[in-house]
Scaffold this motif. Structure first.
Motif, short mmCIF file in Angstrom:
data_model
loop_
_atom_site.label_atom_id
_atom_site.label_comp_id
_atom_site.label_asym_id
_atom_site.label_seq_id
_atom_site.Cartn_x
_atom_site.Cartn_y
_atom_site.Cartn_z
N GLU A 118 0.79 -1.11 0.02
CA GLU A 118 -0.01 0.06 -0.05
C GLU A 118 0.94 1.25 -0.08
N GLU A 119 0.46 2.33 -0.82
CA GLU A 119 1.33 3.59 -0.96
C GLU A 119 2.55 3.45 -1.51
N THR A 120 2.75 2.34 -2.07
CA THR A 120 3.89 2.16 -3.09
C THR A 120 3.66 1.95 -4.52
N THR A 121 4.60 1.82 -5.40
CA THR A 121 4.48 1.40 -6.61
C THR A 121 5.26 0.01 -6.83
N SER A 122 4.49 -0.90 -7.53
CA SER A 122 5.05 -2.22 -8.07
C SER A 122 4.79 -2.10 -9.53
N THR A 123 5.59 -2.15 -10.29
CA THR A 123 5.44 -2.10 -11.98
C THR A 123 6.38 -2.58 -12.58
N GLN A 124 6.42 -2.76 -13.90
CA GLN A 124 7.40 -3.31 -15.00
C GLN A 124 7.70 -4.72 -14.59
N PRO A 125 6.71 -5.59 -14.69
CA PRO A 125 7.16 -7.22 -14.51
C PRO A 125 7.66 -7.97 -15.33
N ASN A 126 8.49 -8.67 -15.02
CA ASN A 126 9.28 -9.69 -16.11
C ASN A 126 9.53 -10.90 -15.62
N ILE A 127 8.63 -12.12 -16.12
CA ILE A 127 9.22 -13.47 -15.86
C ILE A 127 10.17 -13.91 -16.18
N GLY A 128 11.30 -14.45 -15.47
CA GLY A 128 12.56 -15.24 -16.00
C GLY A 128 12.79 -16.44 -15.26
N TYR A 129 13.47 -17.23 -15.83
CA TYR A 129 13.84 -18.66 -15.38
C TYR A 129 15.10 -18.85 -15.30
N VAL A 130 15.49 -19.76 -14.03
CA VAL A 130 16.88 -20.11 -13.91
C VAL A 130 16.70 -21.74 -13.73
N GLY A 131 16.80 -22.30 -14.80
CA GLY A 131 16.48 -23.79 -14.73
C GLY A 131 14.74 -23.95 -14.85
N ASN A 132 14.55 -24.69 -13.85
CA ASN A 132 12.82 -24.62 -13.64
C ASN A 132 12.20 -23.72 -12.79
N GLN A 133 13.01 -23.11 -12.15
CA GLN A 133 12.82 -21.85 -11.17
C GLN A 133 12.29 -20.81 -11.95
N ALA A 134 11.14 -20.12 -11.63
CA ALA A 134 10.58 -18.88 -12.35
C ALA A 134 10.80 -17.85 -11.27
N TYR A 135 11.20 -16.72 -11.78
CA TYR A 135 11.27 -15.30 -10.87
C TYR A 135 10.30 -14.20 -11.40
N LEU A 136 9.66 -13.53 -10.56
CA LEU A 136 8.99 -12.31 -11.17
C LEU A 136 10.02 -11.22 -10.65
N GLU B 226 17.15 -15.87 -20.35
CA GLU B 226 17.27 -17.23 -19.61
C GLU B 226 18.60 -17.85 -20.17
N ASN B 227 18.77 -17.78 -21.64
CA ASN B 227 19.89 -18.78 -22.23
C ASN B 227 21.14 -18.20 -21.66
N THR B 228 21.40 -17.05 -21.44
CA THR B 228 22.74 -16.37 -20.70
C THR B 228 22.62 -16.07 -19.22
N ASN B 229 21.72 -16.46 -18.68
CA ASN B 229 21.71 -15.92 -17.24
C ASN B 229 21.96 -14.54 -16.91
N THR B 230 21.33 -13.69 -17.99
CA THR B 230 21.72 -12.34 -17.93
C THR B 230 20.69 -11.28 -17.68
N LEU B 231 20.63 -10.50 -16.76
CA LEU B 231 19.73 -9.43 -16.61
C LEU B 231 20.10 -8.15 -17.13
N TYR B 232 19.03 -7.67 -18.22
CA TYR B 232 19.36 -6.22 -18.78
C TYR B 232 18.43 -5.42 -18.17
N PHE B 233 18.56 -4.28 -17.72
CA PHE B 233 17.81 -3.18 -17.11
C PHE B 233 18.44 -1.78 -17.45
N SER B 234 17.81 -0.83 -17.17
CA SER B 234 18.16 0.54 -17.36
C SER B 234 18.17 1.35 -16.08
N SER B 235 19.19 2.43 -16.14
CA SER B 235 19.67 3.01 -15.01
C SER B 235 19.88 4.34 -15.31
#
Length: 303
Positions: A140-158, A206-215
């Motif tokens: 409450e009173e915060t923002t959660s946004t820009q979701p992306n589902i990624g997989y490490v093996g069979n484990q999914a992460y949001l 997933e194929n390279t276990n790499t997280l891309y992001f902007s900052s």
């Protein structure tokens, strides 16, 4: 930053090309959050030129569209009863049975707050069983946004972006384990990624276990730049700047990449982007396509 940026100008990477997606997709309003899925491209937009694009939406609110081979053929969630909300940012489970997206509205201070929602995917672009994620995600009173589902093996992460307490800066990147029953673990802050500035638009490859992001909290060419880091259970590797020409002196955000590393997309307000009148130049994001040669994407990390 200016001294650093000037040195990057001689390191332009020629192993990929960037192409503006053109007038069939881009408008003088904002197009952002591209997600390619087969021949389909899902994206978010603020366009409203015709009745077909507004339907039961208020004109000033974003919506999600689907394009197939450059032709827009669906407005997703168009029957969802949220005419006073922004709806944006799609991501899908690997099985293709569920989508996650953002719903944003204005709080009492007329500031935008966002929550994450999920929907079951039915045939013919019909999304059913729409519901918000738990209060552990939507604080409450915060923002959660820009979701992306990624997989490490069979484990999914949001992966998602939030300004909640416990972060390192303003908007931070967080992730939660997505369990087989659809529930999510308590979010963890990616402290090795985040800065005192804004860290946004995560995309896990997933194929390279790499997280891309902007900052905008690191040395950059101006505005938001795209960075990458290898992700493991022990944290992240050294952060790498993607370099030119992907990054510019404008905002470069929402980078995504195909599994074979040959096709990417990005949103940017660089000078090639469309706008309505001269005083609004560089106001709005457009979508761009990236074509990589011979899987040489890793060479794009120029230092």
């Amino acid at each position: 930053d200016c001294e650093w940026a000037s040195k990057q100008m001689i390191k332009v990477d020629n192993h990929y090309t960037i192409t503006h997606l053109g007038d069939d997709i881009n408008t003088p309003y904002a197009e952002f959050a591209p997600v390619a899925n087969g021949d389909n491209l899902y994206f978010s937009t603020l366009r409203y030129e015709t009745e077909r694009f507004t339907k039961n939406r208020l004109l000033s609110f974003s919506k999600i569209m689907k394009s197939q081979k450059g032709i827009i053929n669906a407005i997703l969630l168009d029957s969802y009863d949220a005419t006073d909300k922004h709806i944006a940012h799609t991501t899908f489970t690997k099985a293709g049975d569920r989508a996650y997206f953002t719903v944003c509205g204005y709080n009492k201070n007329k500031e935008i707050n966002c929550d994450l929602f999920t929907a079951a995917l039915l045939k013919k672009d019909n999304w059913g069983s729409i519901s918000p994620l738990s209060e552990m995600i939507n604080v409450e009173e915060t923002t959660s946004t820009q979701p992306n589902i990624g997989y490490v093996g069979n484990q999914a992460y949001l992966y998602f972006v939030s300004d909640r307490e416990g972060g390192k800066g303003k908007d931070d990147i967080w992730r939660s384990k997505l369990k087989a029953d659809g529930t999510l673990s308590a979010p963890e802050n990616l402290k090795s990624i985040n800065t005192e500035g804004d860290d946004i638009t995560p995309f896990f490859h997933e194929n390279t276990n790499t997280l891309y992001f902007s900052s905008n909290g690191r040395k950059n060419m101006g505005g938001f730049d795209v960075y990458s880091a290898k992700i493991s259970d022990d944290g992240a590797s050294d952060i790498e700047h993607f370099g030119l020409p992907l990054n510019s002196s404008y905002n470069d955000v929402y980078f995504t990449l195909s599994a074979d590393e040959e096709l990417g997309h990005i949103s940017s307000n660089r000078p090639e982007s469309k706008y309505r009148v001269d005083i609004l130049a560089s106001c709005c994001y457009d979508l761009y396509r990236l074509d990589f040669e011979n899987h040489l994407i890793l060479l794009a990390n120029l230092y």
